[in-house]
Design an enzyme around this catalytic site. Structure first.
Site, PDB file in Angstrom:
ATOM      1  N   THR A 176       0.827  -1.208   0.000  1.00 26.71           N
ATOM      2  CA  THR A 176       0.000   0.000   0.000  1.00 26.71           C
ATOM      3  C   THR A 176       0.861   1.257   0.000  1.00 26.71           C
ATOM      4  O   THR A 176       0.583   2.226  -0.710  1.00 26.71           O
ATOM      5  CB  THR A 176      -0.904   0.016   1.247  1.00 26.71           C
ATOM      6  OG1 THR A 176      -1.657  -1.190   1.292  1.00 26.71           O
ATOM      7  CG2 THR A 176      -1.847   1.200   1.223  1.00 26.71           C
TER       8      THR A 176
ATOM      9  N   TYR B 205     -13.513  -2.845  -0.790  1.00 27.42           N
ATOM     10  CA  TYR B 205     -14.680  -2.289  -1.472  1.00 27.42           C
ATOM     11  C   TYR B 205     -15.834  -3.296  -1.599  1.00 27.42           C
ATOM     12  O   TYR B 205     -16.976  -2.971  -1.298  1.00 27.42           O
ATOM     13  CB  TYR B 205     -14.320  -1.729  -2.862  1.00 27.42           C
ATOM     14  CG  TYR B 205     -15.449  -0.942  -3.492  1.00 27.42           C
ATOM     15  CD1 TYR B 205     -15.780   0.324  -3.021  1.00 27.42           C
ATOM     16  CD2 TYR B 205     -16.213  -1.483  -4.527  1.00 27.42           C
ATOM     17  CE1 TYR B 205     -16.831   1.039  -3.576  1.00 27.42           C
ATOM     18  CE2 TYR B 205     -17.262  -0.772  -5.084  1.00 27.42           C
ATOM     19  CZ  TYR B 205     -17.572   0.479  -4.603  1.00 27.42           C
ATOM     20  OH  TYR B 205     -18.623   1.178  -5.140  1.00 27.42           O
TER      21      TYR B 205
ATOM     22  N   TYR C 298      -2.962 -10.099   4.777  1.00 31.35           N
ATOM     23  CA  TYR C 298      -2.829  -8.715   5.213  1.00 31.35           C
ATOM     24  C   TYR C 298      -4.212  -8.169   5.560  1.00 31.35           C
ATOM     25  O   TYR C 298      -5.045  -7.992   4.681  1.00 31.35           O
ATOM     26  CB  TYR C 298      -2.159  -7.884   4.116  1.00 31.35           C
ATOM     27  CG  TYR C 298      -1.981  -6.412   4.421  1.00 31.35           C
ATOM     28  CD1 TYR C 298      -2.015  -5.915   5.730  1.00 31.35           C
ATOM     29  CD2 TYR C 298      -1.768  -5.509   3.386  1.00 31.35           C
ATOM     30  CE1 TYR C 298      -1.842  -4.571   5.999  1.00 31.35           C
ATOM     31  CE2 TYR C 298      -1.582  -4.146   3.645  1.00 31.35           C
ATOM     32  CZ  TYR C 298      -1.627  -3.690   4.952  1.00 31.35           C
ATOM     33  OH  TYR C 298      -1.465  -2.349   5.203  1.00 31.35           O
TER      34      TYR C 298
ATOM     35  N   ARG D 168      -8.547   0.386   5.567  1.00 29.71           N
ATOM     36  CA  ARG D 168      -8.460   0.583   4.122  1.00 29.71           C
ATOM     37  C   ARG D 168      -9.456  -0.273   3.342  1.00 29.71           C
ATOM     38  O   ARG D 168      -9.939   0.135   2.293  1.00 29.71           O
ATOM     39  CB  ARG D 168      -7.036   0.282   3.629  1.00 29.71           C
ATOM     40  CG  ARG D 168      -6.015   1.338   4.012  1.00 29.71           C
ATOM     41  CD  ARG D 168      -4.691   1.089   3.309  1.00 29.71           C
ATOM     42  NE  ARG D 168      -3.699   2.098   3.654  1.00 29.71           N
ATOM     43  CZ  ARG D 168      -3.547   3.255   3.022  1.00 29.71           C
ATOM     44  NH1 ARG D 168      -4.327   3.549   2.010  1.00 29.71           N
ATOM     45  NH2 ARG D 168      -2.620   4.116   3.400  1.00 29.71           N
TER      46      ARG D 168
ATOM     47  N   LYS E 277      -0.158 -10.273   8.384  1.00 22.23           N
ATOM     48  CA  LYS E 277       0.182  -8.901   8.763  1.00 22.23           C
ATOM     49  C   LYS E 277      -1.100  -8.305   9.314  1.00 22.23           C
ATOM     50  O   LYS E 277      -2.064  -8.076   8.588  1.00 22.23           O
ATOM     51  CB  LYS E 277       0.681  -8.099   7.558  1.00 22.23           C
ATOM     52  CG  LYS E 277       0.962  -6.639   7.876  1.00 22.23           C
ATOM     53  CD  LYS E 277       1.343  -5.849   6.639  1.00 22.23           C
ATOM     54  CE  LYS E 277       1.519  -4.370   6.974  1.00 22.23           C
ATOM     55  NZ  LYS E 277       1.779  -3.550   5.753  1.00 22.23           N
TER      56      LYS E 277
ATOM     57  N   ILE F 130       5.807  -5.310   9.701  1.00 23.07           N
ATOM     58  CA  ILE F 130       6.051  -4.728   8.384  1.00 23.07           C
ATOM     59  C   ILE F 130       5.728  -3.253   8.557  1.00 23.07           C
ATOM     60  O   ILE F 130       4.571  -2.877   8.738  1.00 23.07           O
ATOM     61  CB  ILE F 130       5.212  -5.386   7.280  1.00 23.07           C
ATOM     62  CG1 ILE F 130       5.682  -6.830   7.076  1.00 23.07           C
ATOM     63  CG2 ILE F 130       5.332  -4.597   5.975  1.00 23.07           C
ATOM     64  CD1 ILE F 130       4.872  -7.614   6.057  1.00 23.07           C
TER      65      ILE F 130
END
Length: 291
Positions: free
Chosen positions: A47, A110, A136, A141, A164, A206
């Site tokens: 990202t 989304y 992840y 987000r 993550k 990370i």
């Protein structure tokens, strides 16, 4: 198989020139800064790399450049994710992953899939990936949280080696740590919570800010992993102001401001993102000058 993921990985930003083109000189400087800063591995096209605004051609060029500059010094993880499962399989097939050790794949955004949809999405990736896969989870987000139960269910699949976890919900991190299978990695995706997660039994981070402060951040995590908690927290408290600044006006605008202040690259981002305000830039500059 995935022990290299212990410690500090950094989610590399993509430096841009003033005209929005990729700044390969800046990218070289950033990779060298992280390698010399002794982080454990590099994450490419995450990202923070603004990968959603890179063309297919640019992605291939960025990957090739990082692979060349890194020159096998650190393990590499590549971000390949999205909200179209079949398109992800096509991208994996179309990407030369021979220089990479794992794929980082984000929860679909989304679409807002159910927990079963998330499981089936990752099961298909598991069944087709040539590399180990790191989940992840970043609901801020994606708009949907992958629960601890779904993560633990996915942990039983053969290619899924870790997660993550960037929920900001420490209870969820603890739930995964409590019941994870042996060797399933729990990696923090929240810079400020990385050390507490490691002390609770996690495997590392990370990091975004780690590429701006690779020596300090990677040492903090190593101290945490070796149970030298007091020394580790001393570093965390010294970094707390810049951890706040880095995300105050969004990522990667904040880290690019930090990198600009360290003369590694400039702070250009691509729309719809914009650079940080002058006020925040001044705070970041003052922090760096005083530390």
């Amino acid at each position: 198989m995935s022990g290299f993921l212990r410690g500090t990985g950094v989610a590399l930003a993509t430096p841009f020139n003033d005209d929005g083109s990729i700044d390969y000189k800046g990218l070289t400087s950033l990779v060298e800064f992280c390698v010399q800063g002794k982080v454990e591995y590099l994450v490419v096209l995450g990202t923070t790399a603004e990968s959603v605004t890179l063309t297919k051609k640019e992605k291939k060029e960025v990957v090739a450049h990082i692979v060349k500059i890194n020159n096998k010094r650190l393990p590499l993880v590549i971000g390949i994710g999205g909200n179209n499962t079949s398109a992800i399989l096509d991208e994996i097939k179309d990407t030369d992953v021979s220089d990479f050790a794992a794929i980082l794949s984000v929860v679909p955004m989304y679409n807002k899939p159910s927990q079963e949809g998330i499981f089936q999405h990752y099961k298909v990736i598991n069944d087709h990936s040539p590399l180990p896969v790191l989940l992840y989870n970043v609901p801020s987000r994606t708009g949907v949280n992958m629960t601890a139960e779904t993560t633990l269910r996915l942990a039983e699949l053969d290619k899924i080696v870790g997660v993550k976890e960037a929920t900001g919900d420490f209870t969820q991190v603890l739930q995964i740590l409590k019941d994870r299978p042996k060797d399933f990695l729990v990696i923090s995706g929240d810079d400020a919570l990385a050390l507490p997660a490691v002390v609770a039994g996690g495997d590392g981070v990370i990091s975004v800010v780690g590429q701006g402060f690779p020596i300090e951040f990677s040492e903090m995590i190593r101290l945490g992993l070796s149970r030298q908690v007091d020394q580790a927290y001393e570093i965390l408290y010294s970094l707390l102001p810049v951890l706040e600044y880095a995300f105050a006006e969004g990522n990667p605008a904040g880290i690019k401001s930090i990198l600009k202040s360290k003369s590694i690259c400039n702070d250009t981002v691509r729309l719809p993102l914009v650079s940080v305000s002058d006020e925040l830039q001044q705070k970041i500059q003052a922090y760096i000058q005083s530390n």
